[in-house]
Design an enzyme around this catalytic site. Sequence first.
Site, mmCIF file in Angstrom:
data_model
loop_
_atom_site.group_PDB
_atom_site.id
_atom_site.type_symbol
_atom_site.label_atom_id
_atom_site.label_comp_id
_atom_site.label_asym_id
_atom_site.label_seq_id
_atom_site.Cartn_x
_atom_site.Cartn_y
_atom_site.Cartn_z
ATOM 1 N N HIS A 311 0.583 -0.910 0.242
ATOM 2 C CA HIS A 311 0.430 0.421 -0.259
ATOM 3 C C HIS A 311 0.943 1.117 0.165
ATOM 4 O O HIS A 311 0.648 2.343 -0.920
ATOM 5 C CB HIS A 311 -0.568 0.212 1.063
ATOM 6 N N GLU A 547 -3.065 -12.914 -17.307
ATOM 7 C CA GLU A 547 -2.427 -12.841 -16.159
ATOM 8 C C GLU A 547 -1.480 -14.645 -15.408
ATOM 9 O O GLU A 547 -1.228 -14.187 -14.590
ATOM 10 C CB GLU A 547 -3.796 -12.247 -15.352
ATOM 11 N N ASP A 571 -0.596 -10.274 -11.825
ATOM 12 C CA ASP A 571 -0.065 -11.390 -11.369
ATOM 13 C C ASP A 571 -0.072 -12.235 -12.456
ATOM 14 O O ASP A 571 0.950 -13.155 -11.939
ATOM 15 C CB ASP A 571 -2.404 -11.474 -11.828
ATOM 16 N N CYS A 618 -1.367 -3.680 -18.865
ATOM 17 C CA CYS A 618 -1.638 -3.251 -17.553
ATOM 18 C C CYS A 618 -1.612 -2.873 -16.365
ATOM 19 O O CYS A 618 -2.528 -2.613 -15.167
ATOM 20 C CB CYS A 618 -3.497 -3.046 -18.034
HETATM 21 C C1 PEP Z 1 -2.512 -7.883 -12.804
HETATM 22 O O1 PEP Z 1 -2.866 -8.435 -12.871
HETATM 23 O O2 PEP Z 1 -1.185 -7.046 -13.243
HETATM 24 C C2 PEP Z 1 -3.966 -6.067 -13.218
HETATM 25 C C3 PEP Z 1 -3.516 -5.335 -13.643
HETATM 26 O O3 PEP Z 1 -4.471 -6.526 -12.119
HETATM 27 P P1 PEP Z 1 -4.832 -6.279 -10.702
HETATM 28 O O4 PEP Z 1 -4.074 -5.732 -10.321
HETATM 29 O O5 PEP Z 1 -6.493 -5.736 -10.665
HETATM 30 O O6 PEP Z 1 -5.711 -7.651 -10.123
HETATM 31 MG MG MG Z 2 -4.821 -9.309 -11.604
#
Ligand code: PEP
Ligand code: MG
Length: 684
Positions: A311, A547, A571, A618
């Site tokens: 965080h 992911e 992920d 992303c």
């Molecule tokens: C990721 O896993 O990179 C992602 C963008 O999804 P989250 O962080 O929401 O799991």
């Molecule tokens: Mg994710």
Amino acid sequence: MKELHLTIHNATGLHARPAKVFVNTAKQFKADIRVQHGDKRANGKSLISVLTLGVERGQQISLFIEGEDEDEAAAALAAIVAAGLGEGAAEPMPAAVAAPAAAPVTTPTAAPGMAPAAAPANVMRGVPAAPGIAIGPLFRLRNTAEVPTGLLSAVVGTDAEEAQRLQTAIAQAKDQLVALRRQLVQRGAVAEAAIFDVHLEILEDEDLLSAVGDRIRRGEAAAHAWQSVITERARAVAALDDPLLAGRAADLHDVGYRVLQLLVGVGESGLRLPDHPVILVAQDLTPSETANLDPNRVLGFCTAAGGPTAHAAIIARALSLPAVVSMGAGVLDLADGTLAVLDGQNGVLVVAPDAVTLTQAQQRRERWLAARLASEQTATEPAITTDGVRIEVVANIGGVAEAERAVQAGAEGVGLLRTEFLFLDRSDPPDEEEQFRVYRDIVQAMQGRPVIVRTLDIGGDKPLPYIRVPAEANPFLGERGIRLCLARPDLLRQQVRAILRASTYGPLRIMFPMVADWNEWQRARQMVLETARELGVPPVPLGIMVEVPAAALLADVFAREVDFFSVGTNDLTQYTLAVDRQHPSLAGMSDGLHPSVLRLIAHTIEAAHAAGKWVGICGELAADPQAIPILVGLGADELSVGVPAIPTVKAQVRTFSRAEAEQRARQALRCATAAEVRALVPVA
Ligand code: PEP
Ligand code: MG
């Protein structure tokens, strides 16, 4: 009174999740339920108390149950323990398997992949968490121990009045926690927001509250009673020497301090900082502390513990505060007021720098600030490499307000709308109408720019009260993302209807999280196509998140049907390197620039491009200055990043050519470690 003796067969003993199932079952009965393990006793309705028994696999507990529904309680608890406390009935441990032989103790020389070169004594290294250079005096974060003892033990009223003061402080603390939770959800930090559920649970812990009540009745001041019980419980949890439970001890301290501040009349920020800007030093920063940091008083921070995806790090990046985490305890010994240079990009703290280092640091800080300013001024211009390749830079958002900020920051669309924010913080799911209105407002706020809506990504570690998921031993490997939605098709169908209705207001795309299998994609896609037919609207472009390594490895197969891919590097890194993305001590290993992760991204992009499909990135990696040239070199078409990073990401793309980036990417794919990859991209 009923007395039972039960053996715990769960692989990790009566650990956090099984203990929670036990306690929640116990709480359904009026009877008093005591649990004994060896010479330790616990209240069966208190999670903290049950955790501190430290029951391991194969060990026995005794239950003493007394009250009008004792028979039912005994039967229910015996049944739930036999059924594996939400983890499925585990095989009893064979008697011949004694405690494991002590493993040889090895002293790690450096975090894997980090191999620091010998550094001068005044240079301390950690894990980079947020870029930038800060120069200023160090200031160690005051903690609870520094609340003056006089304030702690000053009894203000009678026992009843002290008890009432405590109740009021707890009620105020709960209000603050609910508000903080909402704030983080709105910033898109959905998983972080769930931390505050644990804090709210602690504030309702029966055993903890009754222990504090007993002390107050014995004449102690509310603040003193509260602080003593919190310290005692946190110490007991920490003494179990379990890295996962260590996090619970930090939560106890955090929420304990919150109530204490309210009791002794200290304001919510609690960080009593000097009136000049400082570099903050702390053991770790709690979610509450980070959410309350004042960027005018804090130049940057470094912590002894913590990880780059924790965080503190996420919020530091959002506030543009340089930060280094996981520096080790040595950093806590530095005296307040010592001048230091904090380099958030390289994860370095230089203590008492010499004149030359200081001058260089000042120049680097000026360059960093000037670059930030310049990037803000050109934020709305496109990001085009020096050889003319345009890279889309879009935003990761969690709500309507962020969509508006994204447009101001120069976002060319939304690459990831985390829809979880709509589902949290409430006792019923939002209905189709409510979802439709939010998606429509976001599409309208983006004024014609494309928006990728990710369907609900919720799972065992981010539970929703109204979606019952059996407790799981490994929630990251359990029913989450698309798996959970396909298991509850009504929920997904309703969300898809709302998204498709909003799609008539602007360009909208849908992507599914956590896809690992072709059949998941088929079922999810089918549902969208059917729903579009029912609604009489044209279907929208559909994509999957990459992911899970399985999806990356099968990208050529998926590319036959998907319209686009979006790589979730957070992920993908976790599943490729088998490192829990929230693990307290493996932060140094969890690097998305690891060549194995890059090879999966490269394979995905190649397969997608061969089929004429595009790929966005992303995860957090897309905003990492050392990763950007490599991702562009691998052929990424779009980078989707947190709103504050948009101007700097665009500015950086304008500084190199795709041809150079491709060469770097080829070298990176041949590297052995993440550190080797990072060495290919020196930072300014
Ligand atoms: C990721 O896993 O990179 C992602 C963008 O999804 P989250 O962080 O929401 O799991
Ligand atoms: Mg994710």
